[in-house]
Design an enzyme around this catalytic site. Structure first.
Site, PDB file in Angstrom:
ATOM      1  N   ASN A 107       0.854  -1.188   0.000  1.00  0.00           N
ATOM      2  CA  ASN A 107       0.000   0.000   0.000  1.00  0.00           C
ATOM      3  C   ASN A 107       0.886   1.232   0.000  1.00  0.00           C
ATOM      4  OD1 ASN A 107      -2.416   1.614   0.396  1.00  0.00           O
ATOM      5  ND2 ASN A 107      -1.812   1.842   2.544  1.00  0.00           N
ATOM      6  N   HIS A 109       0.820   5.101   1.440  1.00  0.00           N
ATOM      7  CA  HIS A 109       0.088   5.919   2.409  1.00  0.00           C
ATOM      8  C   HIS A 109       0.752   7.297   2.492  1.00  0.00           C
ATOM      9  CE1 HIS A 109      -2.467   6.765   5.841  1.00  0.00           C
ATOM     10  NE2 HIS A 109      -1.415   7.298   6.425  1.00  0.00           N
TER      11      HIS A 109
HETATM   12  C1  GAR Z   1      -2.797   9.052  -2.593  1.00  0.00           C
HETATM   13  O1  GAR Z   1      -2.287  10.238  -2.032  1.00  0.00           O
HETATM   14  C2  GAR Z   1      -2.595   7.881  -1.649  1.00  0.00           C
HETATM   15  O2  GAR Z   1      -1.380   7.939  -0.955  1.00  0.00           O
HETATM   16  C3  GAR Z   1      -3.760   8.048  -0.721  1.00  0.00           C
HETATM   17  O3  GAR Z   1      -4.837   8.432  -1.537  1.00  0.00           O
HETATM   18  C4  GAR Z   1      -4.318   9.130  -2.683  1.00  0.00           C
HETATM   19  C5  GAR Z   1      -4.851   8.455  -3.924  1.00  0.00           C
HETATM   20  O4  GAR Z   1      -4.540   9.191  -5.062  1.00  0.00           O
HETATM   21  N1  GAR Z   1      -4.043   6.835  -0.036  1.00  0.00           N
HETATM   22  C6  GAR Z   1      -4.589   6.785   1.180  1.00  0.00           C
HETATM   23  O5  GAR Z   1      -4.921   7.770   1.803  1.00  0.00           O
HETATM   24  C7  GAR Z   1      -4.775   5.381   1.720  1.00  0.00           C
HETATM   25  N2  GAR Z   1      -5.342   5.449   3.044  1.00  0.00           N
HETATM   26  P1  GAR Z   1      -4.516   8.492  -6.493  1.00  0.00           P
HETATM   27  O6  GAR Z   1      -5.867   7.803  -6.670  1.00  0.00           O
HETATM   28  O7  GAR Z   1      -4.356   9.625  -7.458  1.00  0.00           O
HETATM   29  O8  GAR Z   1      -3.372   7.530  -6.521  1.00  0.00           O
END
Ligand code: GAR
Length: 192
Positions: A107, A109
């Site tokens: 994952n 984060h």
């Molecule tokens: C990213 O910033 C990722 O790190 C975060 O959501 C965003 C998704 O953006 N993930 C979390 O918060 C997981 N808990 P994306 O769809 O453009 O990759």
């Protein structure tokens, strides 16, 4: 090349970064399928434009989380994936699913774990007055945002930052970090 399934819920910019990285001939992994728990996730269209298989599954259409996650596993198995990358997949996964893929699921984060597990990390970092922030790629284990770290990237928090400016600064690093971490995993350079 190792086969990778990506789980998304929305925009899919990290998924796009993985797809772009996998175009390099020496990249050790290819993205063979993208699965979303939201049918309207823009990332599904991006994946389709690259000729990648996609599927969407609404958890609300299943009688239980277990049945929803079993169906996700069946789809990932039909794609014969070696690894699963969570990329903005905004559902908490149950223990059966996590254990099924443990050691092969990672994952990304948006924080320097173990700091700021959960949601709204950028606003929480600003509220705390921290001098730095960043992102983490980690193995997925049953505890939320708790698995061992593979790689982290750091960014400074600058005067005048808003959640938006800080989000953008971290996202640039996410897009570099995730392809690096997946390559390490696919080459067997890191294991749980
Ligand atoms: C990213 O910033 C990722 O790190 C975060 O959501 C965003 C998704 O953006 N993930 C979390 O918060 C997981 N808990 P994306 O769809 O453009 O990759």
């Amino acid at each position: 090349r190792k086969k990778v399934g990506v789980l998304i819920s929305g925009r899919g910019s990290n998924m796009s970064a993985l797809i772009e990285a996998s175009k390099a001939p020496d990249y050790p992994a290819e993205i063979v399928g993208v699965l979303s728990n939201k049918a309207a996730a823009p990332g599904l269209l991006t994946a389709q434009e690259h000729g990648i298989a996609t599927a969407s599954l609404a958890q609300s259409k299943f009688p239980s989380r277990e049945m929803f996650e079993d169906t996700m596993t069946q789809i990932l198995e039909s794609w014969e994936v070696d690894y699963v990358c969570l990329a903005g997949f905004m559902r908490i996964l149950g223990e059966d699913f996590v254990l099924r893929w443990q050691g092969r699921m990672v994952n990304i984060h948006p924080s320097l774990l173990p700091l700021y597990k959960g949601l709204d990390t950028h606003a929480r970092v600003l509220a705390a007055g921290d001098a730095e922030h960043g992102c983490t790629v980690h193995f997925v284990t049953p505890g939320l945002d708790e698995g061992p770290t593979i790689l982290q990237a750091r960014v400074p928090v600058l005067p005048g930052d808003t959640p938006e400016t800080l989000t953008a600064r971290v996202l640039v690093e996410e897009h570099k970090l995730y392809p690096l971490a997946l390559a390490m995993l696919a080459r067997g350079e890191v294991s749980l």
